[in-house]
Design an enzyme around this catalytic site. Structure first.
Site, mmCIF file in Angstrom:
data_model
loop_
_atom_site.group_PDB
_atom_site.id
_atom_site.type_symbol
_atom_site.label_atom_id
_atom_site.label_comp_id
_atom_site.label_asym_id
_atom_site.label_seq_id
_atom_site.Cartn_x
_atom_site.Cartn_y
_atom_site.Cartn_z
ATOM 1 N N ASP A 319 0.851 -1.195 0.000
ATOM 2 C CA ASP A 319 0.000 0.000 0.000
ATOM 3 C C ASP A 319 0.888 1.248 0.000
ATOM 4 O O ASP A 319 1.457 1.574 1.012
ATOM 5 C CB ASP A 319 -0.962 -0.002 1.187
ATOM 6 C CG ASP A 319 -0.303 -0.407 2.509
ATOM 7 O OD1 ASP A 319 0.718 -1.114 2.526
ATOM 8 O OD2 ASP A 319 -0.839 0.001 3.557
ATOM 9 N N GLU A 507 12.973 1.212 6.980
ATOM 10 C CA GLU A 507 11.853 0.405 6.483
ATOM 11 C C GLU A 507 12.020 0.025 5.022
ATOM 12 O O GLU A 507 11.674 -1.090 4.597
ATOM 13 C CB GLU A 507 10.578 1.227 6.679
ATOM 14 C CG GLU A 507 9.317 0.630 6.118
ATOM 15 C CD GLU A 507 8.196 1.650 6.056
ATOM 16 O OE1 GLU A 507 7.045 1.203 5.941
ATOM 17 O OE2 GLU A 507 8.470 2.865 6.111
#
Length: 542
Positions: A319, A507
């Protein structure tokens, strides 16, 4: 005839699983659990939720308020809010500080980074990222019975597919008990809710994430032996039934229900989905804006359809990405053209193939050859459907499939490597996939998620740790070692370069321009970071 046989096979398995579940002793529910009322934030806070989440002057990140912990009774909080809600943003913000424990970046928990080497840094971070078993429901946080690892930064809870890649590093560092605890938490969630939510938050209870539970069991079995498969067989089957819910009700006329789709030839494949069609509470303002833009551009779409597609993309873990977006006439990808629920994803169906094979293996260990055979046949059928619907001869690559249009989507993504990771591809197909990876997806820092520059975080120029591992291991499965090792070396080198500059594991990474940070998406790049730590550890141990 094939279609009839597949219907009967699915119905038989559903029936047998129901009988098996009925025979299991029920988990004892404590008095404390009976008192817990698990509500999503829009129900927990009612009007307060909507007014806070729509006020863009209060929090830059929509996830902040829904992660806050109320420090007074909800009734008193709501009464107090009524008194001050018209007195301006400063008064509202003071009210929030007085009545809630507002989250910040809890990654560090007082930890000060130092100039340790990267491997030592990661080993220290396991304890920093570890959270204890939860004693009670805190706002939207769902209690878990065992300790667990969070990704870091704004991700303050356990995440489903993140956890598998985190476990790879925990395994290297000998943290077997932590792996066991995390699997037992996921098993608890399966038994409590019938599936593994995206994370242990009440606002995630309408969707899951890529089904890596069976791969987690593989990791634990490597450490504790094959009896692990028999131990977790009930949960493996419940996980499967969640993804296959509604399959027995499919017909030629009604060929789509929840996460299952019947293809014209009778094959059963799966899509990402979400049980709700409202804005995501943790991205409330962003979703409303996207839906309004979508409806303005296409009057035939409803806001509810857009919300469902946004939520389904969140279930995918990607997403957001051009994978889920219809390009316009100029070839541009705008998030308002998202249509996730029209798409059969190659990665999801490859994962469910592995789940079917794992359940078959567990039944063999349990000395139930009939059920083992039934699940093995399901895996064989899915493998054939993957070959038929996802392999694109013209591209020489596995592509997602738009079942509404009856054709492949136009986006080449690293998801197309999953059939190599699970050894579904032939040797010839693997060689063709490798050629596309090298020519289209390989960059200076590893593989890019897709080659499209859209501003979405699961597109160029970003590379993500889980996709490096999937690609590396998929290539190794077919002895395409030179390319696999190139990806490993470029990725781990990039991790080390960023660590030397910042003393952080992040991340995601910019794999195209190694001097720049990653970007895109709804929030800044986070550090911590569970799956980056895990994949780095695993790759450097190979």
């Amino acid at each position: 005839m094939i279609r009839l046989y597949q219907n009967l096979l699915y119905v038989l398995i559903v029936a047998l699983t129901f009988i098996a579940c009925k025979e299991e002793p029920k988990q004892e529910i404590t008095r404390e659990e009976k008192r817990i009322v698990i509500l999503p934030p829009e129900e927990l806070y009612a009007d307060l939720f909507y007014e806070i989440q729509q006020n863009e002057n209060l929090f830059s990140d929509s996830k902040t308020f829904v992660d806050a912990i109320p420090e007074n009774s909800l009734d008193s909080i709501k009464r107090e809010y009524e008194k001050i809600k018209n007195k301006g943003d400063s008064a509202i913000f003071k009210f929030l500080r007085d009545n809630f424990q507002l989250p910040g970046d809890e990654t560090s928990q007082g930890y000060q980074t130092d100039s340790s080497d990267i491997a030592t840094h990661i080993k220290k971070l396991w304890s920093v990222l570890k959270r204890p078993a939860d004693e009670k429901l805190s706002g939207t946080l769902i209690p878990l019975p065992y300790s667990y690892i969070v990704p870091g930064g704004r991700f303050r809870e356990i995440y489903y597919w993140d956890s598998y890649f985190t476990m790879l590093g925990l395994q290297v560092d000998g943290e077997v008990e932590t792996i066991q605890h995390m699997i037992d938490n996921f098993s608890y969630l399966i038994n409590k809710f019938g599936f593994i939510p995206n994370g242990n938050r009440t606002y995630y209870l309408s969707r899951s994430q890529p089904p890596f539970y069976s791969l987690m069991i593989d990791v634990l079995a490597e450490e504790k032996g094959n009896t692990v498969y028999a131990k977790y067989l009930p949960e493996l089957e419940k996980e499967y039934q969640f993804w296959m819910e509604g399959v027995k009700n499919l017909s030629e006329r009604d060929s789509v229900l929840n996460r299952v789709v019947r293809m014209p030839d009778g094959s059963i494949l799966n899509r990402y989905y979400d049980n709700k069609n409202t804005p995501r509470p943790e991205s409330y303002r962003e979703d409303i804006k996207t839906a309004e833009e979508a409806v303005n551009h296409n009057q035939e779409r409803s806001e509810e359809e857009v919300y469902r597609d946004l939520r389904a993309a969140a279930e995918s873990g990607w997403d957001f990405s051009s994978r889920w977006i219809k390009p316009d006439k100029s070839g541009s990808f705008n998030l308002s053209a998202i249509h996730t629920t029209d798409i059969l994803p190659v990665d999801l169906n490859s994962l469910l193939y592995h789940l079917e094979k794992t359940i078959a293996k567990a039944y063999l260990i349990n000395e139930n050859p009939d059920k083992a055979k039934a699940y093995k046949e399901l895996a064989v059928n899915r493998s054939a459907a993957i070959e038929k619907y996802f392999w694109d001869t013209a591209t020489g690559f596995y592509m997602d499939y738009d079942f509404k249009m009856g054709q492949h989507t136009p986006v080449i993504s690293v998801a197309g490597v999953y059939p190599l990771f699970f050894e579904i591809a032939t040797d010839d197909q693997a060689q063709k996939v490798a050629e596309v990876i090298e020519s289209r997806l390989l960059k200076e820092g590893g593989v890019v998620s897709t080659s499209n520059h859209t501003g979405q975080q699961w597109d160029a120029p970003n590379g993500w740790a889980p996709l490096q591992w999937i690609t590396y291991k998929g290539l190794q499965n077919y002895q395409i070692s030179d390319l696999g090792n190139t990806i490993k070396e470029r990725w781990t080198s990039l991790n080390e370069q960023v660590y030397e500059r910042t003393y952080k594991m992040t991340e995601k990474y910019n794999v195209e321009d190694l001097s720049k940070e990653s970007g895109g998406g709804e929030y800044p790049t986070q550090d911590g970071f569970g799956w980056s730590n895990g994949v780095y550890k695993k790759l450097t141990s190979e």
